[in-house]
Write an enzyme that holds these catalytic residues in place. Structure first.
Site, PDB file in Angstrom:
ATOM      1  N   CYS A  55       0.837  -1.203   0.000  1.00  0.00           N
ATOM      2  CA  CYS A  55       0.000   0.000   0.000  1.00  0.00           C
ATOM      3  C   CYS A  55       0.875   1.258   0.000  1.00  0.00           C
ATOM      4  O   CYS A  55       1.590   1.523   0.967  1.00  0.00           O
ATOM      5  CB  CYS A  55      -0.914  -0.051   1.227  1.00  0.00           C
ATOM      6  SG  CYS A  55      -1.783   1.485   1.572  1.00  0.00           S
ATOM      7  N   CYS A  74       0.349   3.637   2.911  1.00  0.00           N
ATOM      8  CA  CYS A  74       0.878   3.019   4.140  1.00  0.00           C
ATOM      9  C   CYS A  74       2.388   3.191   4.200  1.00  0.00           C
ATOM     10  O   CYS A  74       2.952   3.523   5.247  1.00  0.00           O
ATOM     11  CB  CYS A  74       0.552   1.527   4.179  1.00  0.00           C
ATOM     12  SG  CYS A  74      -1.209   1.136   4.192  1.00  0.00           S
TER      13      CYS A  74
END
Length: 150
Positions: free
Chosen positions: A58, A61
């Site tokens: 991600c 992230c």
């Protein structure tokens, strides 16, 4: 602001691209028993838990990981946890562990998702890599704790 949605599966290429998300005082959660132990420890020590459900693939992230680590060093009175949703799902698939139930029970639909827990109970939630909102929620927790005499 930036959020990712769960991938259907993980593979070897994903593992090779793993980004180190743990640093500072961030503690990885690697099993259901580990999760339970950390929540019990936080309750015993009177700490608020910030649980970051994240994934190595991600982008948001990955972008937020260094900031999350910095926060863990700046606020040692809080417990910062990291739960890699894909890693836990892979472990369930390969070894039959119950880790997927952890992500499922918290209804993770996008990464990153942050849960704020006091005595094991959810007090707040943030979905997405929103640094200002994460800081706002942490400051609100700290203000609340200071006003309650802790």
């Amino acid at each position: 602001m930036g959020q990712c949605f769960p991938k259907a599966h993980s593979n070897e290429a994903d593992s090779e691209r793993f980004v180190e998300f743990v640093g500072g005082n961030v503690q990885p959660v690697t099993s259901k028993e580990d999760w339970d132990q950390k929540l019990s420890e936080a309750k015993r020590d009177g700490k608020i838990v910030i649980a970051n459900f994240s994934a190595a693939w991600c982008g948001p992230c990955r972008m937020l990981a260094p900031f999350y680590c910095e926060l863990s060093e700046k606020y040692p009175s809080l417990m910062f946890l990291l739960i890699d949703v894909d890693e836990l799902t892979v472990k369930k698939y390969k070894w039959g562990c119950v880790m997927q139930e952890l992500s499922t029970s918290w209804d993770i639909k996008a990464t990153p998702t942050f849960f704020f827990l006091k005595d094991g109970q959810q007090t707040d939630k943030l979905v997405g890599a929103n640094k200002p909102e994460l800081m706002k929620k942490i400051n609100a927790i700290l203000d609340s704790e200071a006003n309650s005499g802790k």
